[in-house]
Scaffold this active site. Sequence first.
Site, PDB file in Angstrom:
ATOM      1  N   ASP A 102       0.842  -1.199   0.000  1.00 53.64           N
ATOM      2  CA  ASP A 102       0.000   0.000   0.000  1.00 53.64           C
ATOM      3  C   ASP A 102       0.880   1.253   0.000  1.00 53.64           C
ATOM      4  OD1 ASP A 102      -2.217  -1.626   0.193  1.00 53.64           O
ATOM      5  OD2 ASP A 102      -2.293  -1.505   2.389  1.00 53.64           O
TER       6      ASP A 102
HETATM    7  N1  URA Z   1      -1.277  -6.066   3.624  1.00 53.64           N
HETATM    8  C1  URA Z   1      -1.767  -4.814   3.725  1.00 53.64           C
HETATM    9  O1  URA Z   1      -2.806  -4.594   4.317  1.00 53.64           O
HETATM   10  N2  URA Z   1      -1.076  -3.825   3.155  1.00 53.64           N
HETATM   11  C2  URA Z   1       0.089  -4.000   2.515  1.00 53.64           C
HETATM   12  O2  URA Z   1       0.681  -3.039   2.015  1.00 53.64           O
HETATM   13  C3  URA Z   1       0.591  -5.317   2.410  1.00 53.64           C
HETATM   14  C4  URA Z   1      -0.123  -6.331   2.989  1.00 53.64           C
END
Ligand code: URA
Length: 237
Positions: A102
């Site tokens: 993310d």
């Molecule tokens: N899980 C998440 O919620 N965010 C990420 O960036 C990676 C795994």
Amino acid sequence: MRLDKLLTRLGEASRSGCRELLKTGRVRVNGETVASGAFSVPEGALVTLDGRPLDCRLDRYLMMNKPAGVLTAREDARQKTVMDLLPPVYASLECMPVGRLDKDTTGLLLLTTDGELAHRLISPARHVDKVYEARVEGALEQKDVEAFAEGIPLGDFTALPARLEILAPDVGLATVREGKFHQVKRMFGAVGKPVLALRRLRFGPLSLDEALQPGDYRELNEEEIAALYAAAGIKHE
Ligand code: URA
């Protein structure tokens, strides 16, 4: 590989720019000036442009310490992406992120030019472990460890059993095998401990190189590359 193709793949020139470079004698292969784009570059040859040796490897494997605030994408019209943190040769070679973190997630991101390797490493069928350190709101408890181990229902799917280790009341280490959208945040959210910060520390056999500052990257060494192919179940010489 043809010399003109090599130069364009390395991002040194466009197809027409290439003709110009060659015509004006700026390119040498093993010390000899080569003017023909069709010239077949031998494996391991030393290619120079204006005397500068070119790194002719077409297969690349990188580890980045992804900083917060950049998108895991190959390009984006408005926002900065992880590719913007790399020299342009990597985009030219079509290096791509392996999976997605993310925008606000930090830590270990792999990038490679090998699409099949990337695909296999993120395939849920291969069950490659990813380890995340999560700082959460509230205090983690043993019942959260049990919920992770059982597999947490997340509405549209139930997460595969995962390992949760409590490092501090508000810091957990989660080992998951899938990588669905916002999965780790959703898993902590489902046990009532929303994630405040998430950092990936491991991807399969590789750990985040702590010497890398956020935004830095380095190429993987031969041993690390071999370990990745083994984790992906691909034979690699
Ligand atoms: N899980 C998440 O919620 N965010 C990420 O960036 C990676 C795994």
